[in-house]
Design an enzyme around this catalytic site. Structure first.
Site, PDB file in Angstrom:
ATOM      1  N   ASP A  41      13.043   6.228 -10.366  1.00  0.00           N
ATOM      2  CA  ASP A  41      12.816   7.282  -9.363  1.00  0.00           C
ATOM      3  C   ASP A  41      11.890   8.332  -9.975  1.00  0.00           C
ATOM      4  OD1 ASP A  41      12.848   9.407  -7.647  1.00  0.00           O
ATOM      5  OD2 ASP A  41      15.032   9.458  -7.410  1.00  0.00           O
ATOM      6  N   TYR A 150       1.965  18.314   0.811  1.00  0.00           N
ATOM      7  CA  TYR A 150       1.224  17.049   0.662  1.00  0.00           C
ATOM      8  C   TYR A 150      -0.245  17.312   0.320  1.00  0.00           C
ATOM      9  CZ  TYR A 150      -0.257  12.254   1.635  1.00  0.00           C
ATOM     10  OH  TYR A 150      -0.773  10.995   1.532  1.00  0.00           O
TER      11      TYR A 150
HETATM   12  N1  NAD Z   1      -0.873   5.758   4.505  1.00  0.00           N
HETATM   13  C1  NAD Z   1      -1.810   6.704   4.525  1.00  0.00           C
HETATM   14  O1  NAD Z   1      -2.376   7.015   5.601  1.00  0.00           O
HETATM   15  C2  NAD Z   1      -2.211   7.407   3.266  1.00  0.00           C
HETATM   16  C3  NAD Z   1      -3.342   8.246   3.299  1.00  0.00           C
HETATM   17  C4  NAD Z   1      -3.737   8.921   2.144  1.00  0.00           C
HETATM   18  C5  NAD Z   1      -3.029   8.737   0.970  1.00  0.00           C
HETATM   19  N2  NAD Z   1      -1.926   7.918   0.957  1.00  0.00           N
HETATM   20  C6  NAD Z   1      -1.216   7.774  -0.325  1.00  0.00           C
HETATM   21  O2  NAD Z   1      -1.128   6.407  -0.665  1.00  0.00           O
HETATM   22  C7  NAD Z   1       0.012   6.210  -1.489  1.00  0.00           C
HETATM   23  C8  NAD Z   1       0.828   5.051  -0.935  1.00  0.00           C
HETATM   24  O3  NAD Z   1       1.268   5.396   0.364  1.00  0.00           O
HETATM   25  P1  NAD Z   1       1.636   4.305   1.479  1.00  0.00           P
HETATM   26  O4  NAD Z   1       1.078   4.805   2.747  1.00  0.00           O
HETATM   27  O5  NAD Z   1       1.300   2.961   0.997  1.00  0.00           O
HETATM   28  O6  NAD Z   1       3.227   4.525   1.569  1.00  0.00           O
HETATM   29  P2  NAD Z   1       4.457   3.518   1.521  1.00  0.00           P
HETATM   30  O7  NAD Z   1       5.638   4.306   1.965  1.00  0.00           O
HETATM   31  O8  NAD Z   1       4.149   2.242   2.243  1.00  0.00           O
HETATM   32  O9  NAD Z   1       4.572   3.189  -0.032  1.00  0.00           O
HETATM   33  C9  NAD Z   1       4.934   4.184  -0.963  1.00  0.00           C
HETATM   34  C10 NAD Z   1       5.748   3.548  -2.073  1.00  0.00           C
HETATM   35  O10 NAD Z   1       6.113   4.602  -2.977  1.00  0.00           O
HETATM   36  C11 NAD Z   1       7.467   4.387  -3.345  1.00  0.00           C
HETATM   37  N3  NAD Z   1       8.138   5.629  -3.715  1.00  0.00           N
HETATM   38  C12 NAD Z   1       8.428   6.684  -2.906  1.00  0.00           C
HETATM   39  N4  NAD Z   1       9.162   7.597  -3.563  1.00  0.00           N
HETATM   40  C13 NAD Z   1       9.324   7.115  -4.816  1.00  0.00           C
HETATM   41  C14 NAD Z   1      10.005   7.604  -5.955  1.00  0.00           C
HETATM   42  N5  NAD Z   1      10.697   8.763  -5.938  1.00  0.00           N
HETATM   43  N6  NAD Z   1       9.969   6.867  -7.096  1.00  0.00           N
HETATM   44  C15 NAD Z   1       9.309   5.670  -7.123  1.00  0.00           C
HETATM   45  N7  NAD Z   1       8.666   5.144  -6.067  1.00  0.00           N
HETATM   46  C16 NAD Z   1       8.672   5.868  -4.929  1.00  0.00           C
HETATM   47  C17 NAD Z   1       8.114   3.802  -2.090  1.00  0.00           C
HETATM   48  O11 NAD Z   1       9.361   3.152  -2.385  1.00  0.00           O
HETATM   49  C18 NAD Z   1       7.039   2.885  -1.579  1.00  0.00           C
HETATM   50  O12 NAD Z   1       7.175   1.565  -2.086  1.00  0.00           O
HETATM   51  C19 NAD Z   1       0.763   7.541  -1.519  1.00  0.00           C
HETATM   52  O13 NAD Z   1       0.429   8.223  -2.700  1.00  0.00           O
HETATM   53  C20 NAD Z   1       0.203   8.269  -0.306  1.00  0.00           C
HETATM   54  O14 NAD Z   1       0.292   9.657  -0.452  1.00  0.00           O
HETATM   55  C21 NAD Z   1      -1.509   7.253   2.071  1.00  0.00           C
END
Ligand code: NAD
Length: 254
Positions: A41, A150
């Site tokens: 975590d 964020y």
């Molecule tokens: N989806 C979007 O539109 C978007 C846009 C810009 C940036 N991002 C960034 O991309 C990255 C991935 O996001 P995503 O959209 O794939 O989200 P997602 O929720 O599909 O995946 C995020 C992953 O992070 C893990 N996670 C969350 N909290 C955690 C913790 N405390 N310890 C360990 N693991 C943890 C989750 O279990 C999950 O597997 C993030 O950093 C997000 O901020 C996403």
């Protein structure tokens, strides 16, 4: 073939990067809360240290690359969890693995966001950049603003990357960042479970200039490109991968 480590590799963008690198024949070590090689975590320092030690144990000869991708969205409460996971979770693992990636003259790709350009709170970003987790957390919990938690976190992470690109290069590690726009992943599904947040999010998704939302593979392909040793002249850059959104919103800033 190479050996890479990623956080947040069990879902969304991270899972897309894992698939892409595996298809290219690389080995990839996944850190996540569940369904991972190392279950840790990243909201706590104990979890971050567990992740760093676990990666080092599984890749004793060093890493070709590291992608700190784990993150949560603007719906999370308390909002300071966003700062703890998205900023301090990323930063602590990056710093903890610097020497390990340097061993193989590797690269790191940080995951920023188009929202990094939208942060309003200078004091919060400064506290993050100063590495003062408790002050940053106190400031953002007082503001109770998930969007700023964020956006400010992504802004600080991106500034940190650019500030440290030179000293990381001197140590043998190339840093770059990808700033995704709207990508269809479970993170956005969770945000859109809230009716108010859904409206804003879906309006943003509907306005992507290329006419569709992003997909994890859109980011994965660019991450693989930046990690590749043929990209060795690309350092300290921020690649907006957003279907044209940043150009639309900030045409004169680049
Ligand atoms: N989806 C979007 O539109 C978007 C846009 C810009 C940036 N991002 C960034 O991309 C990255 C991935 O996001 P995503 O959209 O794939 O989200 P997602 O929720 O599909 O995946 C995020 C992953 O992070 C893990 N996670 C969350 N909290 C955690 C913790 N405390 N310890 C360990 N693991 C943890 C989750 O279990 C999950 O597997 C993030 O950093 C997000 O901020 C996403």
């Amino acid at each position: 073939m190479g050996i890479y480590a990623i956080t947040g590799g069990a879902s969304g963008i991270g899972a897309g990067i894992v698939d892409w690198l595996q298809q290219d024949g690389h080995r990839i070590i996944v850190v996540d809360l569940h369904n991972a090689d190392i279950e840790a975590d990243l909201s706590s320092d104990q979890g971050r240290q567990q992740a760093i030690a676990g990666i080092k144990a599984l890749a004793p000869d060093g890493l070709d690359g590291f992608i700190p991708c784990a993150g949560v969205g603007v719906n999370i409460k308390p909002v300071s969890l966003i700062s703890r996971i998205n900023y301090f979770g990323a930063l602590t693992t990056i710093e903890g693995l610097k020497g390990h990636v340097a061993k193989r003259h590797g690269a790191m790709v940080l995951i920023s966001s188009i929202s990094a350009t939208m942060s309003q709170s200078g004091a919060y970003v400064e506290a993050l950049l100063a590495g003062d987790e408790e002050q940053a957390v106190a400031l953002i919990d007082e503001l109770a603003d998930g969007n700023e938690a964020y956006a400010g976190g992504k802004r600080a992470l991106t500034c940190w990357m650019r500030q440290h690109s030179g000293d990381y290069l001197a140590a043998g590690v190339r840093l770059n960042a990808i700033a995704p726009g709207y990508i269809s992943t479970p993170l956005n599904e969770k945000i859109e479970a809230d009716p108010t947040l859904r409206k804003v999010n879906q309006a943003f998704a509907a306005s992507v200039p290329v006419g569709r939302s992003g997909r994890p593979e859109d980011i994965a392909h660019a991450a693989a490109f930046l990690l590749d040793s043929n990209s060795s002249f690309i350092a300290g850059t921020v690649l907006f991968l957003d279907g044209g959104h940043d150009a639309l919103l900030r045409p004169n800033d680049f």
